[in-house]
Write an enzyme that holds these catalytic residues in place. Structure first.
Site, short mmCIF file in Angstrom:
data_model
loop_
_atom_site.label_atom_id
_atom_site.label_comp_id
_atom_site.label_asym_id
_atom_site.label_seq_id
_atom_site.Cartn_x
_atom_site.Cartn_y
_atom_site.Cartn_z
N LEU A 13 -10.28 -4.01 16.32
CA LEU A 13 -8.92 -3.70 16.76
C LEU A 13 -8.00 -3.27 15.63
O LEU A 13 -7.04 -2.54 15.84
CB LEU A 13 -8.29 -4.90 17.46
CG LEU A 13 -8.82 -5.26 18.84
CD1 LEU A 13 -8.14 -6.53 19.33
CD2 LEU A 13 -8.59 -4.12 19.83
N GLY A 14 -8.27 -3.76 14.46
CA GLY A 14 -7.35 -3.39 13.38
C GLY A 14 -7.66 -4.13 12.11
O GLY A 14 -8.46 -5.07 12.07
N GLY A 16 -5.58 -5.59 8.58
CA GLY A 16 -4.30 -5.80 7.92
C GLY A 16 -4.56 -6.13 6.47
O GLY A 16 -5.67 -5.95 5.97
N PHE A 18 -4.64 -9.04 5.04
CA PHE A 18 -5.35 -10.27 4.72
C PHE A 18 -6.63 -10.48 5.51
O PHE A 18 -7.36 -11.43 5.29
CB PHE A 18 -4.44 -11.48 4.94
CG PHE A 18 -3.28 -11.46 4.00
CD1 PHE A 18 -3.46 -11.78 2.68
CD2 PHE A 18 -2.03 -11.07 4.44
CE1 PHE A 18 -2.40 -11.74 1.79
CE2 PHE A 18 -0.96 -11.02 3.57
CZ PHE A 18 -1.15 -11.35 2.24
N GLY A 19 -6.90 -9.63 6.45
CA GLY A 19 -8.10 -9.87 7.23
C GLY A 19 -8.29 -8.74 8.22
O GLY A 19 -7.71 -7.67 8.07
N LYS A 36 -8.38 -12.81 15.02
CA LYS A 36 -7.99 -12.46 13.65
C LYS A 36 -8.83 -13.28 12.68
O LYS A 36 -8.83 -14.50 12.75
CB LYS A 36 -6.50 -12.74 13.46
CG LYS A 36 -5.94 -12.33 12.12
CD LYS A 36 -4.42 -12.39 12.14
CE LYS A 36 -3.83 -11.97 10.81
NZ LYS A 36 -2.37 -11.94 10.86
N ASP A 125 8.21 -10.77 8.80
CA ASP A 125 7.43 -9.53 8.66
C ASP A 125 7.56 -8.69 9.92
O ASP A 125 6.59 -8.09 10.40
CB ASP A 125 5.96 -9.86 8.36
CG ASP A 125 5.22 -8.71 7.67
OD1 ASP A 125 5.90 -7.76 7.21
OD2 ASP A 125 3.99 -8.76 7.60
#
Ligand code: ADP
Ligand code: MG
Ligand code: MG
Length: 279
Positions: A13-14, A16, A18-19, A36, A125
């Site tokens: 899915l994506g 970032g 950090f992970g 995540k 954020d």
């Protein structure tokens, strides 16, 4: 993912800072969840607050936290899956949003952020990449869901000090402050103002020149100077109503004490037109 024995991988899915995030299906009940993955070796105070703070929240405009589990290498957070991608991709695909569409998303953003604040959590954020979209049958536009509590801060713990977040969305008092402290909730309001600007104009109000991986100190200072002087462009070729511009101006006030509160954002004439249905 297999190692946990609980979910099967569906797709990625994506990614970032950090992970990474994958779509999984829970074997027990076939429910989809976004998972995540945070590397276990990197576990630090941010991972801890991400889990603690996100797990306290339950709201139609916050991605629902489901559970946390461990694999050999990762701490995994299972959460509600947002089917519509991020608001960032949505705005990018449209270049910029019509005012009524911007209002639809902005109202939900503010209602969601206000809920987090009332639960004592500042996100720190807030940005287009961290607001996801959920398609709902019968609605002309998707619903907005706030995600990523990786930099979040709970009130109960000491005042916020860390310069966390994303430069283009960072309030001036986060970038520089006298006593090393700022209120993360008030800084979130600035970030919401930056989001409103980006939805209206399809560009950032304050930026450092693109290129180098790390901006130069002088570039950050000149950006800060623009923030403090309220020097941001309102490109004439994009028509934005006076109430829309007025709200922007009040959210992008450099002095956190003068900045509009979320309570007043929700009473602002630009905001109160056509409230979205309850999610
Ligand atoms: P990071 O802390 O590394 O920025 P995020 O929590 O923001 O991680 O997730 C990174 C990306 O993964 C998001 O920008 C989004 O594209 C995707 N993603 C995260 N959570 C979900 C979710 N619940 N549903 C769908 N996509 C998600
Ligand atoms: Mg993120
Ligand atoms: Mg994060």
């Amino acid at each position: 993912l297999k190692e946990s024995g609980r979910y099967e991988r569906v797709q990625s899915l994506g990614k970032g800072a950090f992970g990474f995030v994958q779509l999984g299906r829970k074997l027990q009940n076939n429910e989809l969840a976004a998972i995540k993955f945070l590397k276990r070796g990197d576990v630090n105070k941010y991972v801890e607050s991400e889990i603690l703070n996100h797990s306290m929240l339950r709201h139609p405009h916050v991605i629902q936290f489901k559970e946390v589990f461990l694999t050999a290498d990762y701490i995994c957070i299972a959460m509600e899956y947002a089917t519509g991608g991020s608001l960032f991709s949505y705005v990018q695909s449209q270049a910029r949003l019509k005012e009524a569409v911007a209002r639809w998303f902005f109202q939900q953003l503010v209602i969601g952020v206000d809920y987090c604040h009332k639960r004592g959590v500042a996100n720190r954020d807030i940005k287009l990449e961290n607001t996801l979209l959920q398609k709902v049958d019968g609605l002309p536009l998707p619903l907005l869901k706030i995600c990523d509590f990786g930099y979040s801060k709970a009130d109960m713990r000491s005042a916020a000090k860390s310069k966390v977040g994303t430069l283009t969305y960072m309030a001036p008092e986060v970038l520089v402050n006298r006593d090393g402290k700022y209120d993360g909730k008030v800084a979130d309001i600035w970030s919401c103002g930056v989001m409103l600007y980006v939805m209206f104009y399809g560009r950032y109000p304050f930026e450092v020149p693109a290129g180098a991986a790390m901006p130069k100190a002088t570039e950050i200072l000149s950006m800060l100077d623009n923030m403090v002087r309220q020097k941001y462009e309102l490109p004439a070729k994009v028509e934005v109503s006076e109430p829309g511009k007025d709200l922007l101006k009040k959210m992008l006030l450099p002095d956190p004490k003068e900045r509009i509160t979320l309570e007043d954002v929700m009473k602002h004439p630009w905001f109160t037109t056509n409230l979205p249905p309850e999610a």
